[in-house]
Design a protein around this motif. Structure first.
Motif, PDB file in Angstrom:
ATOM      1  N   ASN A  77     -11.039  30.207  37.595  1.00 32.03           N
ATOM      2  CA  ASN A  77     -11.921  29.365  36.787  1.00 32.03           C
ATOM      3  C   ASN A  77     -12.567  30.148  35.650  1.00 32.03           C
ATOM      4  O   ASN A  77     -12.764  29.628  34.549  1.00 32.03           O
ATOM      5  CB  ASN A  77     -13.009  28.740  37.656  1.00 32.03           C
ATOM      6  CG  ASN A  77     -12.471  27.683  38.596  1.00 32.03           C
ATOM      7  OD1 ASN A  77     -11.404  27.111  38.344  1.00 32.03           O
ATOM      8  ND2 ASN A  77     -13.173  27.422  39.677  1.00 32.03           N
ATOM      9  N   MET A  78     -12.882  31.425  35.925  1.00 28.09           N
ATOM     10  CA  MET A  78     -13.545  32.237  34.902  1.00 28.09           C
ATOM     11  C   MET A  78     -12.571  32.777  33.857  1.00 28.09           C
ATOM     12  O   MET A  78     -12.860  32.754  32.659  1.00 28.09           O
ATOM     13  CB  MET A  78     -14.296  33.395  35.564  1.00 28.09           C
ATOM     14  CG  MET A  78     -15.523  32.973  36.344  1.00 28.09           C
ATOM     15  SD  MET A  78     -16.457  34.384  36.988  1.00 28.09           S
ATOM     16  CE  MET A  78     -16.987  35.201  35.471  1.00 28.09           C
ATOM     17  N   LEU A  79     -11.426  33.282  34.296  1.00 23.10           N
ATOM     18  CA  LEU A  79     -10.491  33.928  33.374  1.00 23.10           C
ATOM     19  C   LEU A  79      -9.387  32.995  32.894  1.00 23.10           C
ATOM     20  O   LEU A  79      -8.915  33.121  31.761  1.00 23.10           O
ATOM     21  CB  LEU A  79      -9.875  35.168  34.025  1.00 23.10           C
ATOM     22  CG  LEU A  79     -10.852  36.271  34.435  1.00 23.10           C
ATOM     23  CD1 LEU A  79     -10.090  37.450  35.029  1.00 23.10           C
ATOM     24  CD2 LEU A  79     -11.706  36.736  33.255  1.00 23.10           C
ATOM     25  N   GLY A  80      -8.970  32.076  33.769  1.00 20.72           N
ATOM     26  CA  GLY A  80      -7.871  31.184  33.406  1.00 20.72           C
ATOM     27  C   GLY A  80      -8.208  30.243  32.273  1.00 20.72           C
ATOM     28  O   GLY A  80      -7.312  29.742  31.577  1.00 20.72           O
ATOM     29  N   SER A  81      -9.495  29.989  32.069  1.00 21.85           N
ATOM     30  CA  SER A  81      -9.917  29.087  30.999  1.00 21.85           C
ATOM     31  C   SER A  81     -10.023  29.792  29.659  1.00 21.85           C
ATOM     32  O   SER A  81     -10.218  29.152  28.621  1.00 21.85           O
ATOM     33  CB  SER A  81     -11.270  28.454  31.344  1.00 21.85           C
ATOM     34  OG  SER A  81     -12.265  29.451  31.518  1.00 21.85           O
ATOM     35  N   MET A  82      -9.895  31.116  29.650  1.00 19.52           N
ATOM     36  CA  MET A  82      -9.984  31.890  28.406  1.00 19.52           C
ATOM     37  C   MET A  82      -8.629  31.961  27.720  1.00 19.52           C
ATOM     38  O   MET A  82      -7.586  32.023  28.369  1.00 19.52           O
ATOM     39  CB  MET A  82     -10.482  33.315  28.708  1.00 19.52           C
ATOM     40  CG  MET A  82     -11.868  33.372  29.295  1.00 19.52           C
ATOM     41  SD  MET A  82     -12.379  35.090  29.577  1.00 19.52           S
ATOM     42  CE  MET A  82     -14.011  34.844  30.254  1.00 19.52           C
ATOM     43  N   ASP A  83      -8.657  31.969  26.387  1.00 19.70           N
ATOM     44  CA  ASP A  83      -7.408  32.052  25.625  1.00 19.70           C
ATOM     45  C   ASP A  83      -6.698  33.379  25.831  1.00 19.70           C
ATOM     46  O   ASP A  83      -5.477  33.472  25.650  1.00 19.70           O
ATOM     47  CB  ASP A  83      -7.702  31.851  24.134  1.00 19.70           C
ATOM     48  CG  ASP A  83      -8.201  30.447  23.819  1.00 19.70           C
ATOM     49  OD1 ASP A  83      -7.899  29.529  24.609  1.00 19.70           O
ATOM     50  OD2 ASP A  83      -8.903  30.280  22.803  1.00 19.70           O
ATOM     51  N   SER A  84      -7.455  34.425  26.192  1.00 17.89           N
ATOM     52  CA  SER A  84      -6.869  35.756  26.304  1.00 17.89           C
ATOM     53  C   SER A  84      -6.111  35.987  27.608  1.00 17.89           C
ATOM     54  O   SER A  84      -5.383  36.968  27.731  1.00 17.89           O
ATOM     55  CB  SER A  84      -7.965  36.819  26.155  1.00 17.89           C
ATOM     56  OG  SER A  84      -9.003  36.588  27.094  1.00 17.89           O
ATOM     57  N   PHE A  85      -6.280  35.093  28.587  1.00 21.72           N
ATOM     58  CA  PHE A  85      -5.614  35.273  29.872  1.00 21.72           C
ATOM     59  C   PHE A  85      -4.729  34.074  30.214  1.00 21.72           C
ATOM     60  O   PHE A  85      -5.059  32.933  29.878  1.00 21.72           O
ATOM     61  CB  PHE A  85      -6.630  35.457  31.005  1.00 21.72           C
ATOM     62  CG  PHE A  85      -7.368  36.761  30.959  1.00 21.72           C
ATOM     63  CD1 PHE A  85      -6.787  37.918  31.447  1.00 21.72           C
ATOM     64  CD2 PHE A  85      -8.644  36.828  30.421  1.00 21.72           C
ATOM     65  CE1 PHE A  85      -7.469  39.126  31.398  1.00 21.72           C
ATOM     66  CE2 PHE A  85      -9.342  38.022  30.369  1.00 21.72           C
ATOM     67  CZ  PHE A  85      -8.743  39.180  30.859  1.00 21.72           C
TER      68      PHE A  85
END
Length: 225
Positions: free
Chosen positions: A59-67
């Motif tokens: 939820n924290m990283l998967g929603s970022m464009d970089s990951f």
């Protein structure tokens, strides 16, 4: 967690539905039944604990464009990838494996992080090794020696809780918090790596930038790994 074989008399129709559900969830019949019974008696199994931790990381990283979240090889592991701003945009893979026999207790190793770079470039591998050595040196300066290995352009680091506040005592983070702690570490590592590679022409400035990222990370978070 110890497991034993038990004999149960169950309806064929129930088992058929269980098998269908287990197949769709990419798990076994035994694991699914075990989880259903654990939920019924409000017992948190290691599998459920890891799932909750990974869901928070996702939820924290998967929603970022970089990951970008990758397909998971097992229920004990989560993997993400990030593009490095270098020639041909090579992919950096972050994999976190949690140990089933650990409960995230204070000062105990509960898992490991593996970081690898997909490239055939000898020059790029040399750069990434230099970054990993710098990262390990900075960590040792701020939090003490960590349990890590650098080989063939890959970085493997054991994970354990390091409270930054002595008043925290020996409290164990809940699953959501532990997921956040893991995600925060991956994010600062990824940000630091990208900052380093953006300044390859100035090694001194690159090292200073990485240290600044890590120092800000420690100042922002009370608990780190």
């Amino acid at each position: 967690m110890k497991k034993s074989v038990y004999s149960l008399v169950l309806s064929d129709n129930v088992i058929a539905e269980i098998d269908r559900a287990a197949y769709s969830m990419n798990t076994s019949r035994s694991n699914l039944i075990n989880q259903i019974l654990a939920d019924y008696v409000s017992y948190v199994t290691p599998e459920k604990r890891m799932k909750e931790i990974f869901e928070r990381v996702e939820n924290m990283l998967g929603s970022m464009d970089s990951f970008q979240l990758m397909l998971q090889p097992s229920d004990t592991m989560i993997s993400l990838r990030s593009a490095l701003a270098y020639k041909y945009n090579p992919t950096v893979k972050y994999s976190v494996e949690l140990y089933k026999n650990k409960e995230g207790l204070e000062d105990s190793v509960f898992g490991e992080l593996r970081v690898s770079l997909r490239t055939q470039s000898t020059k790029l591998i040399l750069y990434i090794i230099q970054f990993f050595k710098l990262w390990a040196k900075i960590e040792e300066a701020y939090i003490g020696r960590t349990d890590f290995v650098i080989e063939d352009g890959r970085y493997l680091r054991k994970l354990h809780i390091l409270p930054r506040n002595s008043t925290q005592g020996s409290s164990v983070p809940d699953n959501q918090v532990l997921g956040e702690i893991i995600a925060n570490y991956i994010q600062v590592l990824d940000d630091s790596m990208k900052a380093y590679f953006s300044m390859l022409e100035n090694p001194v400035r690159a090292a200073q930038e990485v240290e600044m990222h890590y120092r800000e990370y420690l100042l922002e978070h009370k608990t780190v790994i």
